[in-house]
Design an enzyme around this catalytic site. Structure first.
Site, PDB file in Angstrom:
ATOM      1  N   HIS A   8       0.861  -1.179   0.000  1.00  0.00           N
ATOM      2  CA  HIS A   8       0.000   0.000   0.000  1.00  0.00           C
ATOM      3  C   HIS A   8       0.896   1.228   0.000  1.00  0.00           C
ATOM      4  O   HIS A   8       1.656   1.444   0.946  1.00  0.00           O
ATOM      5  CB  HIS A   8      -0.914   0.001   1.235  1.00  0.00           C
ATOM      6  CG  HIS A   8      -1.853  -1.169   1.288  1.00  0.00           C
ATOM      7  ND1 HIS A   8      -3.126  -1.124   0.769  1.00  0.00           N
ATOM      8  CD2 HIS A   8      -1.676  -2.422   1.771  1.00  0.00           C
ATOM      9  CE1 HIS A   8      -3.712  -2.308   0.944  1.00  0.00           C
ATOM     10  NE2 HIS A   8      -2.846  -3.104   1.551  1.00  0.00           N
ATOM     11  N   ASP A  61       2.445  -6.836   2.600  1.00  0.00           N
ATOM     12  CA  ASP A  61       1.239  -6.063   2.923  1.00  0.00           C
ATOM     13  C   ASP A  61       1.652  -4.759   3.611  1.00  0.00           C
ATOM     14  O   ASP A  61       1.027  -4.324   4.577  1.00  0.00           O
ATOM     15  CB  ASP A  61       0.271  -6.861   3.790  1.00  0.00           C
ATOM     16  CG  ASP A  61      -1.144  -6.257   3.799  1.00  0.00           C
ATOM     17  OD1 ASP A  61      -1.385  -5.300   3.034  1.00  0.00           O
ATOM     18  OD2 ASP A  61      -1.991  -6.735   4.577  1.00  0.00           O
TER      19      ASP A  61
END
Length: 430
Positions: A63, A305
């Site tokens: 992200h 992640d």
């Protein structure tokens, strides 16, 4: 002619079955040769004896918060963090602001990344605004540069829409990445539901929130024959479902992250939000099941992640958003847990962190084949170092590995033959 000679490294390139000490020649940003007699070659020399030379890591789940949430991270700061961790290719999730659900946002990400220290490949949203109601235009998003589709950050609401998405993704040559979470079961939970959450009096998240949607996606893949990729697996139940599905020939692939095979919810007794992420850290039985499956070959990729947040956002244990950083620690954490313990070879680890993610998404990465872009990492597999959040290149400091001593340190990262990171810290020993 611009040339660099990397001398004396142990070259590991699973794509070509290479694992040996050899010199490696880079010419004009590309791999020229691995091994051979380079005496008399006019080249800048990097002395790499005792180090590993491998394809740059491919992190297929990060992200970057750009556009719209750049106080947490942006594409350029994220690429600097990637370079420090040996990651040369990142696949970024669409839960930005605005959501990456239009060709314009996809093109913005690609253009912004041109000035960065890692290659960035955007994932487009499955549904408009990630609302789970209407599919996006997969063909237009792929034409703009999207390499996969996902509503990551939230689940796709219902099986009907997910089945349609899988069919459309297959028709357009895109892999759907599923965030497996039933929000009705989560019901406001803040951490794993278990002994620790009960002791703290904190609402918990039952394992079934993940396992039920994993089962749904596997059922859809089995019925339709369309591929599905399961993101950030954290439970023993989902791991077992994926193992069984693969044994039955269901077209399912999956990933997990170092924190799920190394850490447990016991860390949350400190009421420190840097140990809160989604899915949450689970119990020892889940950690052990995920670790065993990683070594067994159930998982196709190890990812981070990477989910950065500003320090002030992480200050309140219950109110803080979920997520931890991971780009700068993933290689060392994985070496520590898997290689140093004798559970996995370095070659297999590079396969999971570079070659296989590249193949899953058909990216031009993960190899040291002659002619390939010279995206590579040089690391000392035996150097020990302590994770200090203050030294991170990311804008964020929310690492679950803070204060831990890990083994394996990135010494240099090259992108297209250009050095984008070089370690300048003193060694803490071997």
């Amino acid at each position: 002619m611009e040339q660099t000679l990397i001398r004396g490294a142990r070259v590991i390139d699973p794509a070509n079955g290479v694992d040996r000490v050899a010199d490696l020649l880079v010419r004009e940003g590309r791999i020229a040769a691995v091994g051979g007699d380079f005496a008399g070659v006019d080249a800048a020399v990097i002395e790499a004896a005792g180090w590993i030379a491998a394809p740059g890591l491919v992190d297929m789940h990060v992200h970057l918060r750009d556009p719209g949430l750049t106080h947490k991270e942006d594409i350029l700061s994220g690429s600097r963090a990637a370079a420090a961790g040996g990651v040369t290719s990142m696949v970024c999730m669409p839960n930005t602001k605005p959501v990456a659900d239009t060709p314009e946002v996809i093109r913005y990400i690609i253009e912004r990344a041109q000035a960065g220290d890692a290659r960035v490949y955007p994932v487009a949203a499955i549904s408009r605004g990630e609302q789970g109601e209407t599919l996006t235009d997969f063909a237009a998003l792929k034409a703009a540069g999207a390499v996969a589709v996902s509503d990551d950050g939230v689940p796709v609401k219902n099986a009907r829409l997910m089945q349609q998405a899988m069919a459309q993704a297959a028709a357009n040559g895109l892999l759907p990445l599923s965030h497996c979470e039933d929000l009705a079961i989560v019901n406001g939970g803040r951490m794993h539901l278990g002994a620790v959450s009960c002791a703290l009096g904190v609402p918990g998240i039952d394992r079934t929130s993940e396992d039920t949607i994993t089962a749904r996606e596997i059922a859809l893949a089995a019925a339709t024959g369309h591929p599905i990729h399961i993101c950030h697996v954290s439970t023993a139940g989902s791991t077992a479902l994926i193992r069984d599905a693969k044994a039955r020939g269901v077209p399912v692939t999956a990933e997990t992250a170092p924190h799920y095979f190394m850490l447990t919810d016991e860390l949350l007794r400190s009421r420190d939000a840097d140990y809160r992420m989604n899915p949450p850290l689970r119990e020892a039985a889940d950690r052990d099941a995920v670790l065993e499956a990683v070594c067994e070959g159930v998982f196709d990729a190890i990812i981070t992640d990477h989910a950065p947040h500003a320090p002030e956002e992480k200050a309140d244990f219950l109110a803080a958003p979920n997520g931890i950083t991971g780009l700068e620690t993933s290689l060392a954490a994985s070496i520590t847990a898997l290689v140093q313990t004798g559970r996995m070879s370095l070659s297999r680890l590079i396969e999971l962190m570079s070659l296989q993610p590249a193949r899953l998404l058909d990216l031009p990465a993960g190899t040291l084949s002659p002619g390939a872009a010279a995206d590579l990492v040089l690391f000392d597999p035996n150097e020990r170092w302590m994770v200090d959040p203050a030294r991170m290149r990311s804008k964020a400091r929310n690492t679950a590995f803070k204060g831990m001593t890990l083994t394996g340190r990135v010494k240099r990262t090259m992108l297209g033959g250009r050095t984008v990171y070089q370690d300048d810290t003193p060694s803490e020993g071997r």
